[in-house]
Scaffold this motif. Structure first.
Motif, short mmCIF file in Angstrom:
data_model
loop_
_atom_site.label_atom_id
_atom_site.label_comp_id
_atom_site.label_asym_id
_atom_site.label_seq_id
_atom_site.Cartn_x
_atom_site.Cartn_y
_atom_site.Cartn_z
N PRO A 128 0.80 -1.23 0.00
CA PRO A 128 0.00 0.00 0.00
C PRO A 128 0.84 1.28 0.00
CG PRO A 128 -0.13 -1.10 2.12
CD PRO A 128 0.60 -2.02 1.20
N GLU A 129 2.11 1.16 0.39
CA GLU A 129 2.96 2.35 0.43
C GLU A 129 3.56 2.68 -0.93
OE1 GLU A 129 5.57 -1.11 0.55
OE2 GLU A 129 3.73 -0.68 1.65
N ASN A 130 3.38 1.81 -1.92
CA ASN A 130 3.91 2.03 -3.26
C ASN A 130 2.88 2.79 -4.10
OD1 ASN A 130 4.84 1.94 -5.88
ND2 ASN A 130 5.50 -0.20 -5.77
N PRO A 131 3.13 4.07 -4.38
CA PRO A 131 2.14 4.87 -5.10
C PRO A 131 1.87 4.38 -6.53
CG PRO A 131 4.18 6.09 -4.87
CD PRO A 131 4.32 4.84 -4.05
N PHE A 132 2.85 3.71 -7.14
CA PHE A 132 2.64 3.28 -8.52
C PHE A 132 1.43 2.36 -8.64
CE2 PHE A 132 2.99 0.22 -11.93
CZ PHE A 132 3.03 1.07 -13.02
N ASN A 133 1.22 1.48 -7.66
CA ASN A 133 0.08 0.56 -7.72
C ASN A 133 -1.25 1.31 -7.74
OD1 ASN A 133 1.79 -1.73 -7.65
ND2 ASN A 133 1.94 -1.56 -5.44
N TRP A 134 -1.36 2.33 -6.89
CA TRP A 134 -2.60 3.14 -6.85
C TRP A 134 -2.76 3.95 -8.12
CZ3 TRP A 134 -5.33 1.06 -3.31
CH2 TRP A 134 -4.75 0.59 -2.13
N TYR A 135 -1.65 4.47 -8.62
CA TYR A 135 -1.64 5.25 -9.85
C TYR A 135 -2.09 4.40 -11.05
CZ TYR A 135 0.66 7.64 -13.81
OH TYR A 135 0.95 8.24 -15.01
N ALA A 136 -1.54 3.21 -11.16
CA ALA A 136 -1.91 2.31 -12.26
C ALA A 136 -3.39 1.94 -12.17
CB ALA A 136 -1.04 1.06 -12.24
N LEU A 137 -3.89 1.73 -10.96
CA LEU A 137 -5.32 1.43 -10.79
C LEU A 137 -6.18 2.61 -11.22
CD1 LEU A 137 -5.77 -0.51 -7.43
CD2 LEU A 137 -6.67 -1.16 -9.66
N ALA A 138 -5.78 3.81 -10.82
CA ALA A 138 -6.55 5.01 -11.20
C ALA A 138 -6.63 5.11 -12.72
CB ALA A 138 -5.91 6.26 -10.60
N LEU A 139 -5.52 4.86 -13.39
CA LEU A 139 -5.52 4.92 -14.86
C LEU A 139 -6.45 3.87 -15.45
CD1 LEU A 139 -1.71 5.45 -15.62
CD2 LEU A 139 -3.54 7.14 -15.76
N GLU A 140 -6.47 2.69 -14.88
CA GLU A 140 -7.34 1.62 -15.37
C GLU A 140 -8.82 1.99 -15.20
OE1 GLU A 140 -6.85 -1.28 -17.00
OE2 GLU A 140 -4.70 -0.88 -17.08
N PHE A 141 -9.15 2.68 -14.13
CA PHE A 141 -10.54 3.00 -13.82
C PHE A 141 -11.04 4.29 -14.48
CE2 PHE A 141 -10.07 0.42 -9.74
CZ PHE A 141 -10.90 -0.60 -10.19
N GLN A 142 -10.15 5.11 -15.03
CA GLN A 142 -10.53 6.42 -15.56
C GLN A 142 -11.76 6.40 -16.44
OE1 GLN A 142 -6.95 9.52 -15.93
NE2 GLN A 142 -7.10 8.12 -17.59
#
Length: 111
Positions: free
Chosen positions: A18-32
């Motif tokens: 959860p501390e790795n921002p890339f994982n959240w960023y990649a998810l946000a891009l997928e959900f856009q």
């Protein structure tokens, strides 16, 4: 790999790290496009909990602009530009500034 399996994989990564921002960023891009409410939550999370993760700002600002959150988009561009300056990331700074200028023009705003 299907979109659903990519999302499942990224969610698993985000839960494990959860501390790795890339994982959240990649998810946000997928959900856009498919689930903008989820993307919005993730962009807010990134901007709140991972302020130093520069890649977020360009995509989050564009997302907020496209979804009618003009004031939030403006602030996100400005915060990203300030961070890019601080980190001396000239390519990202140039991209953010260009996108910001287009955003201001499209929304009939002044810098």
């Amino acid at each position: 790999m299907s979109k659903l399996s990519r999302i499942n994989m990224l969610q698993s990564f985000a839960e494990q790290e959860p501390e790795n921002p890339f994982n959240w960023y990649a998810l946000a891009l997928e959900f856009q496009d498919s689930e903008p409410d989820k993307a919005s939550i993730l962009y807010h999370k990134l901007l709140g909990e991972h302020k130093g993760y520069l890649p977020t700002y360009y995509h989050a600002a564009a997302f907020f602009s496209e979804n009618g959150s003009i004031d939030l988009a403006k602030k996100t561009y400005e915060d990203g530009i300030a961070l890019a300056l601080e980190k001396n990331e000239n390519n990202t700074l140039r991209e953010l500034k260009n996108s910001y200028q287009n955003f201001l023009f499209e929304n009939d705003m002044e810098d």
